[in-house]
Design a protein around this motif. Structure first.
Motif, short mmCIF file in Angstrom:
data_model
loop_
_atom_site.label_atom_id
_atom_site.label_comp_id
_atom_site.label_asym_id
_atom_site.label_seq_id
_atom_site.Cartn_x
_atom_site.Cartn_y
_atom_site.Cartn_z
N ILE A 84 0.85 -1.18 0.00
CA ILE A 84 0.00 0.00 0.00
C ILE A 84 0.89 1.23 0.00
CG2 ILE A 84 -1.82 1.23 1.22
CD1 ILE A 84 -2.56 -1.49 2.50
N MET A 86 1.13 5.60 -0.57
CA MET A 86 0.42 6.87 -0.55
C MET A 86 1.31 7.89 -1.24
SD MET A 86 -2.40 8.01 0.36
CE MET A 86 -3.36 9.37 0.89
N ALA A 90 -1.52 12.51 -3.55
CA ALA A 90 -2.67 11.63 -3.82
C ALA A 90 -3.70 11.78 -2.72
CB ALA A 90 -2.22 10.19 -3.92
N THR A 91 -4.95 11.56 -3.07
CA THR A 91 -6.02 11.64 -2.07
C THR A 91 -6.40 10.27 -1.53
OG1 THR A 91 -7.70 11.55 -3.82
CG2 THR A 91 -7.00 13.74 -3.07
N GLU A 92 -6.01 9.22 -2.27
CA GLU A 92 -6.30 7.86 -1.82
C GLU A 92 -5.05 7.00 -1.99
OE1 GLU A 92 -9.74 6.07 -3.53
OE2 GLU A 92 -10.96 7.86 -3.27
N PRO A 93 -4.92 5.98 -1.14
CA PRO A 93 -3.75 5.10 -1.28
C PRO A 93 -3.82 4.27 -2.56
CG PRO A 93 -5.24 4.30 0.43
CD PRO A 93 -5.78 5.60 -0.05
N VAL A 94 -2.64 3.82 -2.99
CA VAL A 94 -2.54 2.94 -4.15
C VAL A 94 -2.24 1.54 -3.63
CG1 VAL A 94 -1.24 2.41 -6.24
CG2 VAL A 94 -1.73 4.80 -5.62
N TYR A 95 -3.02 0.56 -4.08
CA TYR A 95 -2.84 -0.83 -3.68
C TYR A 95 -2.15 -1.57 -4.82
CZ TYR A 95 -6.12 0.33 0.01
OH TYR A 95 -6.73 0.91 1.09
#
Length: 153
Positions: A84, A86, A90-95
């Motif tokens: 995970i 961030m 970015a406004t949301e995490p990247v998975y």
């Protein structure tokens, strides 16, 4: 036959006991689940064949899972994993899913081999002694030391 206290055992306990044992529960934990003393569980195992067999089946299932886990640990394995991130701004995490490789564990491999092939992997080594041992007195040892000392001069 003397009349004793009626048993609290019920037929459905066998299925429940098997499930508990398959999850790794000990006899004491099974007793705690049924809210009885462990001696009662021992008595149920003695008096009710289906209960005894259910516990044995459940414990065998749990043991098989441990054997498989030890084997996998000994040879190494792969598993699904996720990182995970961030990223900045970015406004949301990247998975990021990936396949993680777990290296073989030397200790697990040694444990496995010592138990599966003890004649080849055990630590104990057989040593055969042959010949005779002579017992000497203190005087004989002193004389031998004196003779060796004289020979060294």
């Amino acid at each position: 036959m003397a009349a004793g206290r009626p048993t609290s055992y019920r037929q459905e306990f066998a299925g429940q006991a098997e499930k508990l044992a398959a999850l790794g529960a000990t006899d004491i934990e099974v007793a705690d689940f049924f809210e009885v003393d462990v001696r009662t569980v021992y008595r149920w195992k003695h008096d009710h064949e289906e209960f005894c067999q259910a516990l044995n089946v459940g414990k065998t299932k749990a043991d098989e899972r441990v054997v498989n886990s030890l084997y996998q640990k000994a040879i190494g394995y792969e598993q699904e994993a996720v990182k995970i991130f961030m990223p900045g701004g970015a406004t949301e995490p990247v998975y990021a899913p990936y396949r993680e490789k777990i290296a073989p564990d030397t200790t697990a491999a040694i444990f496995w081999l010592k138990n599966r092939q003890p004649e080849q992997w055990r630590d104990k080594q057989e040593v055969n002694h042959s010949g005779s041992v002579e017992v000497t007195t203190k005087e004989q040892r002193d004389a031998a030391v004196a003779a060796a000392t004289r020979a060294d001069r």
